[in-house]
Design an enzyme around this catalytic site. Structure first.
Site, PDB file in Angstrom:
ATOM      1  N   ASP A 103     120.575  73.039  68.893  1.00  0.00           N
ATOM      2  CA  ASP A 103     121.455  72.927  67.953  1.00  0.00           C
ATOM      3  C   ASP A 103     121.188  73.264  66.298  1.00  0.00           C
ATOM      4  OD1 ASP A 103     123.794  72.257  66.401  1.00  0.00           O
ATOM      5  OD2 ASP A 103     123.911  70.238  67.380  1.00  0.00           O
TER       6      ASP A 103
HETATM    7  C1  NOJ Z   1     125.844  71.732  64.683  1.00  0.00           C
HETATM    8  C2  NOJ Z   1     126.907  70.890  65.453  1.00  0.00           C
HETATM    9  O1  NOJ Z   1     126.113  69.789  66.208  1.00  0.00           O
HETATM   10  C3  NOJ Z   1     127.216  71.873  66.919  1.00  0.00           C
HETATM   11  O2  NOJ Z   1     128.033  71.245  67.450  1.00  0.00           O
HETATM   12  C4  NOJ Z   1     127.570  73.068  65.937  1.00  0.00           C
HETATM   13  O3  NOJ Z   1     127.879  74.017  67.049  1.00  0.00           O
HETATM   14  C5  NOJ Z   1     126.641  73.823  65.124  1.00  0.00           C
HETATM   15  N1  NOJ Z   1     126.276  72.740  64.266  1.00  0.00           N
HETATM   16  C6  NOJ Z   1     127.084  75.386  64.740  1.00  0.00           C
HETATM   17  O4  NOJ Z   1     127.726  75.127  63.689  1.00  0.00           O
END
Ligand code: NOJ
Length: 735
Positions: free
Chosen positions: A263
């Site tokens: 993430d």
């Molecule tokens: C953080 C989030 O937790 C995740 O769900 C998301 O896909 C990513 N950022 C990318 O934006």
């Protein structure tokens, strides 16, 4: 490319090039006009890294992506295309109900169609991968990200998550209109302590496997091409550096061989967790744990080379990760056509086209949950003499989408007012805002404060009360702010704002015929709203066509079709709370007149509304459950049947639910577990048989020795309209 060609390419690549492939950077770092989905100031980066990176995050639009793809491919030594990834969570530009609302449809066909629609739109806009489905099981509505999940149940989450994967990827991800799916967040992110986003998750291995991992596995079985790690520590180890989780569970046991991406910034955040000493160690730990690609931090690009040179990380390890990226690019057909479906003309044609809008409208109505309908006040009559005042901050609000929706143009949204004016022809309607969505100075997810105009407040309230007095019926349009939902929006107070409750009370003083619509991304506290309203519909955040769907449902063009994908508690203080809890040695009968029982001395029943609950505009009668066998071995199956009858006066669809309870086990088993769903549509007075096949697989659990197996013994089979049904029959499983 053939596998041989991919191998040759890999062999030809320099170590720098390989490491570049393993890094994803945000489009805004390339100077592109990209959506920002996280913190940007976490690190600085040099031009070389930008050129070498294997993937770009959050640039949208066929033209912008083509331009960046051309520029970056020209700079890369082997002209390897980048993968463009984006959070298409509930639609690209045709926004449909938030995932929790999709959960409420209990309908994998609808969910698959919606996912396909967003794949078609986003693929035309140049996107190759969507960061969806999110199948984090969630039992605590304080967690802001409940909106992004399909709810509290492993079976429902798996069913709908797999449907999304099929909808996004189709049979061949390379084919036109498909994008690759990224299942997230691996693992257990929804179990954050007390619902605090980014906080620790502590789960026994049994709970983790049985409840939390099941849905990710269903998505992997459905063929998801990518998995994203989670921000949280799981039993004290950050997921992103958790070798057991990624290598043993995900790769070995679940057989996942696609791309594993972190993430946003999660590799570097292992330093904050106190798990990595510095970036270099974070890179080493993530790589050794099996992470292929790092999103939005630069531990890999800054340190992998050094780690290889000193022999800490082997070249084989790097090659394995890079190969997965190359295979994904190849599966998407990017070596032949680096833009895939990106095409400005198609993008224009497909985005918000009639077909997509119609599907979004139908799905929104299917997600609405009718919680109460006293005196059959609903559906309303579009008739002469009927007058309705629509009152509340959502009576004419276009922000009726959840977070992770980035509409280019709010004019494309249909507010409740627009939906009603466009569809109701005879009844007299008025619309009054009554109050703001939030208090002055309430914090939103991005840290900004909601602002109100104090002088307008009193007038808004007085106008609303005057309109309520004159109308026969009032439709109150209340809810959360969309910026109170999604990432970084955990709340301790699960009420709509005090102003809205005050407005509802004042309206009630002058008009008791109240229907309340609630727009929200999570289960809110509903006691007061319920008490002051004759009917309540939970609309979640319905998306672009929300206003039209509201008109369809209020005026009976269709029924509200949803069932609750999460249990609703009376108070936030009861959380976490879920239907499949375990039996206590001191059972509680749901009243306050017992002593020394499980529960609270100031709250009698556990749930305001149970999981699976929801009504249509008709009523159904269930016969007793019958089983074709009362005793089976593991090779047999049982057919469980009920007859249901539409006892109302409208065609209606019932969501028939199968639950199974294992009566005694070598570990304590949940009160019951959802194991099947059937949607049945019947004309008034008609009846039909509904059957479910029960197999040994449905009886398995992680037993005392951590084997996934069923145990001889007695089982109860429930079939009914929700998770509290007592309609059941028994069978025995033996050798
Ligand atoms: C953080 C989030 O937790 C995740 O769900 C998301 O896909 C990513 N950022 C990318 O934006």
């Amino acid at each position: 490319m053939t596998n041989k060609q991919l191998q040759k390419l890999l062999k030809d690549m320099s170590l720098d090039e390989k490491i570049g492939q393993l890094t994803q950077l945000a489009g805004s770092m390339y100077g592109s006009d990209a959506i920002v989905t996280g913190l940007l100031d976490m690190f600085s980066i040099n031009d070389k890294a930008l050129e070498m990176s294997g993937s770009v995050l959050s640039v949208i639009g066929a033209e912008a992506i083509k331009k960046l793809q051309d520029e970056n491919m020209a700079k890369q030594p082997h002209h390897i295309p980048q993968i463009f990834m984006y959070d298409v969570i509930n639609g690209y530009q045709t926004i449909y109900p938030v995932p929790l609302g999709q959960g409420a449809t209990f309908n994998p066909d609808t969910v698959e169609k919606l996912a396909h629609m967003s794949a078609v739109e986003s693929a035309a806009a140049g996107i190759h991968v969507t960061f969806s489905p999110m199948v984090d099981l969630v039992r605590d509505a304080r967690w802001g990200r409940v909106m992004e999940s399909t709810g509290e149940d492993p079976y429902l989450n798996g069913l709908l998550g797999a449907a999304m994967v099929k909808g996004y990827q189709g049979d061949d991800v390379k084919a036109k209109g498909n994008v690759a799916a990224c299942v997230k967040h691996f693992a257990g992110y929804g179990g954050a302590e007390a619902g605090r986003d980014y906080d620790n998750v502590e789960l026994s291995e049994r709970t983790l496997r049985e409840d939390y991992l099941a849905a990710y596995e269903a998505c992997i079985k459905a063929g998801a091409k990518l998995v994203m790690t989670s921000f949280n520590t799981l039993n004290r180890v950050p997921s992103t550096g958790n070798k057991w989780l990624m290598k043993k569970v995900l790769r070995e046991e679940m057989g996942f061989d696609g791309v594993l991406i972190s993430d946003y910034g999660a590799v570097k955040e292992m330093i904050n967790h106190g798990y990595s000493r510095d970036e270099k160690q974070a890179a080493e730990q993530s790589m050794k744990a099996g992470l292929d690609m790092e999103m939005m931090s630069t531990a890999y690009i800054s340190h992998l080379k050094e780690l290889v040179d000193e022999g800490t990380i082997s070249m084989d390890m790097i090659d394995e990760a890079v190969m997965r990226l190359l295979v994904l690019k190849n599966d998407l057909g990017l070596f032949e056509n680096p833009y895939k479906d990106g095409d400005p003309k198609e993008e224009k044609k497909l985005i918000l086209c009639k077909k997509h809008r119609e599907l979004a409208r139908k799905a929104a109505a299917e997600s609405f949950v009718l919680l109460k309908n006293e005196d059959n006040i609903l559906p309303l009559a579009d008739a002469k003499g009927a007058s309705v005042a629509f009152i509340g901050p959502y009576a004419d609000e276009k922000q009726i989408h959840g977070s992770w929706s980035f509409p280019n143009d709010y004019n494309t949204f249909v507010s409740v007012k627009e939906g009603i004016l466009g569809n109701v022809t005879t009844a007299k309607t008025t619309f009054k805002q009554g109050c703001y969505r939030l208090d002055h100075n309430k914090k939103l997810k991005d840290g900004s404060m909601f602002e109100v105009n104090e002088t307008k407040k009193e007038k808004m309230l007085n106008d609303a009360i005057a309109a309520a007095k004159k109308a026969k019926t009032v439709v109150m349009c209340l809810g959360e702010h969309f910026m109170q939902t999604g990432e970084a929006t955990s709340r301790t107070d699960l009420n709509v704002s005090p102003e809205q409750i005050e407005l509802l009370r004042k309206v009630r003083e002058v008009n008791p015929n109240i229907v309340t619509l609630v727009f929200a991304g999570r289960p809110l506290e509903m006691d007061v709203i319920d008490e002051l309203s004759k009917a309540v519909i939970y609309c979640w955040f319905p998306g672009t066509e929300g206003g039209n769907a509201v008109a369809d449902v209020l005026y009976g063009k269709c029924e509200p079709g949803g069932r609750l994908p999460m249990s609703f508690s009376h108070k936030a203080e009861q959380l976490p709370n879920y239907y499949s809890r375990f039996r206590s040695g001191r059972p509680n009968n749901g009243t306050l007149d017992q002593g020394f029982v499980m529960g609270y001395i100031d709250q009698a029943d556990l749930f305001k509304y149970p999981f699976g609950y929801g009504m249509g505009y008709s009523s159904f009668e269930y016969s007793n459950v019958t089983l074709d066998k009362s005793s089976i071995t593991r090779k047999d199956t049982i057919t469980a049947t009920v007859t249901i009858k539409n006892t109302g006066d409208r065609v209606s669809t019932e969501t028939v639910q199968l639950y199974i309870q294992d009566l005694f086990g070598n570990v304590v088993r949940p009160r019951r577990l959802l194991k099947g769903i059937k949607k049945v549509t019947l004309k008034p007075g008609k009846k039909t048989k509904v059957s479910f096949e029960i197999t040994d697989d449905m009886l398995k659990f992680w037993d005392i020795d951590m084997n996934y197996a069923s145990e001889d013994g007695d089982f109860r089979v429930y079939i009914g309209p929700d998770s509290l049904t007592e309609n059941c029959a028994y069978f025995n499983l033996h050798q």
